[in-house]
Design a protein around this motif. Structure first.
Motif, short mmCIF file in Angstrom:
data_model
loop_
_atom_site.label_atom_id
_atom_site.label_comp_id
_atom_site.label_asym_id
_atom_site.label_seq_id
_atom_site.Cartn_x
_atom_site.Cartn_y
_atom_site.Cartn_z
N GLY A 123 55.29 3.14 64.40
CA GLY A 123 55.93 4.44 64.45
C GLY A 123 56.35 4.89 65.84
N ALA A 124 57.08 6.00 65.87
CA ALA A 124 57.46 6.65 67.13
C ALA A 124 57.93 8.06 66.82
CB ALA A 124 58.57 5.87 67.84
N LYS A 125 57.93 8.91 67.86
CA LYS A 125 58.43 10.27 67.74
C LYS A 125 59.79 10.39 68.42
CE LYS A 125 55.94 13.92 68.27
NZ LYS A 125 54.99 15.01 68.60
N PHE A 126 60.56 11.37 67.99
CA PHE A 126 61.81 11.74 68.64
C PHE A 126 61.61 13.09 69.30
CE2 PHE A 126 65.96 14.04 68.31
CZ PHE A 126 66.65 13.29 69.24
N TYR A 127 61.87 13.16 70.62
CA TYR A 127 61.66 14.40 71.37
C TYR A 127 62.96 15.19 71.46
CZ TYR A 127 57.09 12.59 72.72
OH TYR A 127 55.80 12.12 72.70
N VAL A 180 63.08 6.36 63.18
CA VAL A 180 63.06 7.39 64.20
C VAL A 180 64.47 7.68 64.70
CG1 VAL A 180 62.74 5.85 66.20
CG2 VAL A 180 61.80 8.17 66.25
N LYS A 181 64.75 8.96 64.94
CA LYS A 181 66.05 9.34 65.50
C LYS A 181 66.10 8.91 66.96
CE LYS A 181 66.14 13.56 62.68
NZ LYS A 181 64.69 13.58 62.34
N THR A 182 67.31 8.92 67.51
CA THR A 182 67.50 8.59 68.92
C THR A 182 68.76 9.25 69.43
OG1 THR A 182 67.90 6.79 70.50
CG2 THR A 182 68.66 6.43 68.27
N SER A 183 68.82 9.48 70.74
CA SER A 183 70.03 10.07 71.33
C SER A 183 71.07 9.01 71.69
CB SER A 183 69.66 10.89 72.57
OG SER A 183 69.08 10.07 73.57
N LEU A 226 65.19 9.40 74.02
CA LEU A 226 64.27 10.45 73.56
C LEU A 226 63.25 9.94 72.54
CD1 LEU A 226 66.60 13.60 73.30
CD2 LEU A 226 65.15 12.86 75.20
N VAL A 227 62.97 8.64 72.61
CA VAL A 227 61.99 8.02 71.72
C VAL A 227 60.66 7.88 72.47
CG1 VAL A 227 61.44 5.93 70.40
CG2 VAL A 227 63.77 6.82 70.42
N SER A 228 59.56 8.15 71.77
CA SER A 228 58.23 8.05 72.37
C SER A 228 57.80 6.60 72.52
CB SER A 228 57.20 8.78 71.49
OG SER A 228 56.93 8.00 70.32
N ARG A 229 56.63 6.42 73.11
CA ARG A 229 55.96 5.13 73.03
C ARG A 229 55.70 4.82 71.57
NH1 ARG A 229 51.35 3.08 76.90
NH2 ARG A 229 52.13 1.25 75.85
N THR A 230 55.47 3.57 71.24
CA THR A 230 55.25 3.23 69.83
C THR A 230 53.81 3.51 69.43
OG1 THR A 230 54.86 0.90 70.36
CG2 THR A 230 57.10 1.55 69.80
N LEU A 232 61.60 1.60 63.84
CA LEU A 232 60.35 2.34 64.04
C LEU A 232 60.30 3.49 63.05
CD1 LEU A 232 60.47 2.55 67.95
CD2 LEU A 232 58.85 1.19 66.62
N LYS A 233 59.17 3.66 62.40
CA LYS A 233 59.00 4.77 61.45
C LYS A 233 58.97 6.10 62.20
CE LYS A 233 55.74 6.69 58.08
NZ LYS A 233 54.42 6.54 57.42
N ASP A 234 59.67 7.09 61.66
CA ASP A 234 59.72 8.41 62.29
C ASP A 234 58.46 9.19 61.93
OD1 ASP A 234 60.32 10.83 63.37
OD2 ASP A 234 62.23 11.09 62.33
N VAL A 235 57.62 9.47 62.95
CA VAL A 235 56.41 10.28 62.72
C VAL A 235 56.48 11.57 63.55
CG1 VAL A 235 54.96 8.31 62.10
CG2 VAL A 235 55.12 8.99 64.50
N THR A 236 57.71 12.01 63.83
CA THR A 236 57.91 13.18 64.69
C THR A 236 57.16 14.41 64.20
OG1 THR A 236 60.11 12.35 65.26
CG2 THR A 236 59.68 14.68 65.72
N ASP A 237 57.21 14.67 62.91
CA ASP A 237 56.62 15.89 62.37
C ASP A 237 55.12 15.78 62.12
OD1 ASP A 237 59.13 17.05 62.38
OD2 ASP A 237 59.59 16.37 60.35
N ASP A 238 54.56 14.57 62.22
CA ASP A 238 53.16 14.36 61.84
C ASP A 238 52.23 14.17 63.02
OD1 ASP A 238 54.05 14.25 59.15
OD2 ASP A 238 54.60 12.16 59.43
N PHE A 239 52.76 13.73 64.14
CA PHE A 239 51.90 13.21 65.20
C PHE A 239 51.87 14.14 66.40
CE2 PHE A 239 50.26 10.23 68.29
CZ PHE A 239 49.48 9.36 67.53
N GLU A 240 50.68 14.46 66.87
CA GLU A 240 50.53 15.31 68.05
C GLU A 240 50.04 14.48 69.24
OE1 GLU A 240 51.20 18.55 68.44
OE2 GLU A 240 51.98 18.66 66.39
N GLU A 241 50.54 14.83 70.44
CA GLU A 241 50.09 14.14 71.64
C GLU A 241 48.65 14.52 71.98
OE1 GLU A 241 54.38 14.11 71.54
OE2 GLU A 241 52.92 15.72 71.35
#
Length: 369
Positions: A238-242, A7-10, A220-224, A20-29
């Motif tokens: 996994g986690a998302k990058f916002y 996962v990306k981070t600021s 800018l990392v989500s909860r896991t 953490l695996k980047d699931v930014t493009d796959d996962f919806e809240e």
């Protein structure tokens, strides 16, 4: 170490590596209602993500004020914890492993303090640990292979009733048995109001400002996330990058402000670390109050519904469906942000002067008395 797919981070690269695996493009809240219904009917909280809270102008102003008022105290406690980590480990060969997400900014600050004030270069990773699921064993195995023989030090921001400490202890017992390792469960935290950590800066229940926000103070990392649809058996959790919140990101501002106080607070931190016991016994004192409140407030006792301490109360208001908030003193500055959040979300607040914790958040479940 392979970092592709993480996962990306600021945060700057030299501050932290999120395993953490980047699931930014796959996962919806999920909406709050969907998430609460899933949890109440047996789903695991890590299978879904809450929608990120966008702070109001009043709340953001209070956050900045709290950072300004507490940064010296935080700097002092970071110094105490960093030095106690080294004294407890008995070696300079230490790898910091913060528990995502609340542990991440604290781990960065400890790493920076060790580097700037102690002349030590401690690598720093952040990994996922989930209640009832355990720690991400693949991530731990990766760290051990990258740093054979190093002392692993786990870090979190604060404790509530000790659920994550218990999960860490249980996970490491299993990991040590399966892998033939000797990892220690002496998690280090800044604040340990529940008396369930052995390494801490203070056992006072006080506001750590990074508890006030979500991803915008956590790189800018989500909860896991641990959901079989997105996370395979060979993947890290996994986690998302916002990235869309980059204009609102205060992650580096927070750690920079506390870091700027190190030179002024380091002498007192060192004196305290060397003049007080390095570790303390776990008494789990706060759990007694949690049990009492669980029995008196709900028809069916579920201690997961009782979230004690300023940090955990804040998280309930940011991410869950709160029923009620208890506070010891409505006038105390450490609960100002809680009162604002409660008003925004129309959650009743009750003053309980003899409360052990400074505040407690109660989750709505349909079993309230």
């Amino acid at each position: 170490m392979i970092t592709a797919g993480l996962v990306k981070t600021s945060y700057p690269e030299n501050d932290i590596t999120f395993l953490l695996k980047d699931v930014t493009d796959d996962f919806e809240e999920s909406s709050l209602e969907e998430r609460e219904k899933a949890v109440q009917t047996g789903g695991h909280y890590a299978e879904r993500l809450p929608v990120e809270y966008r702070p109001s102008e009043e709340y953001t102003k209070l956050y900045h004020q709290s950072v300004e008022e507490t940064k010296e105290q935080l700097s002092h406690l970071i110094g105490v914890v960093a030095r106690k980590i080294q004294l407890n480990a008995g070696t300079e060969d230490i790898v910091l492993v913060s528990l995502a997400r609340a542990g991440s900014p604290i781990g960065i600050l400890i790493k920076r303090y060790a580097e700037q004030m102690m002349g030590m270069n401690w690598p720093h990773y952040s990994v996922s640990i989930l209640r009832d699921k355990g720690i991400d064993e693949k991530a731990i195995d990766t760290i051990l292979k990258a740093h054979p023989g190093s002392r692993i030090q786990f870090i979190d921001g604060w404790t509530g009733k000790g659920a994550i400490q218990k999960e860490l202890t249980k996970s490491l017992q299993s990991f040590n048995r399966d892998y033939g390792t000797d990892l220690k469960d002496d998690m280090a935290v800044l604040a340990d109001p529940g008396a369930c950590a052995v390494l801490f800066g203070t056992r006072e229940d006080f506001l750590i400002p990074s508890a006030c926000l979500n991803s915008t103070v956590s790189g800018l990392v989500s909860r896991t996330i641990l959901n079989d649809r997105y996370i395979g058996p060979e993947d890290y959790h996994g986690a998302k990058f916002y990235g869309e919140l980059i204009e609102e990101d205060l992650s580096n501002d927070f750690v920079d402000q506390v870091t700027s106080c190190f030179a002024d607070t380091s002498k007192a931190s060192e004196e305290e670390a060397y003049s007080t016991p390095i570790t303390a016994d776990r008494t789990w004192e706060g759990m007694k109050e949690v049990e009492e409140i669980g029995r008196s407030m709900y028809t069916e006792t579920d201690y997961h519904l009782v979230k004690p301490g300023v940090g955990e109360t804040t998280r309930v208001l940011l991410r869950r469906n709160p029923w009620k908030v208890l506070v010891r003193d409505l006038e105390h500055p450490d609960v100002k942000h809680i009162l604002i959040l409660a008003e925004e979300k129309d959650v009743p607040v009750e003053e309980v002067p003899n409360l052990f914790y400074r505040s407690i958040g109660l989750i709505k479940s349909g079993k309230e008395i």
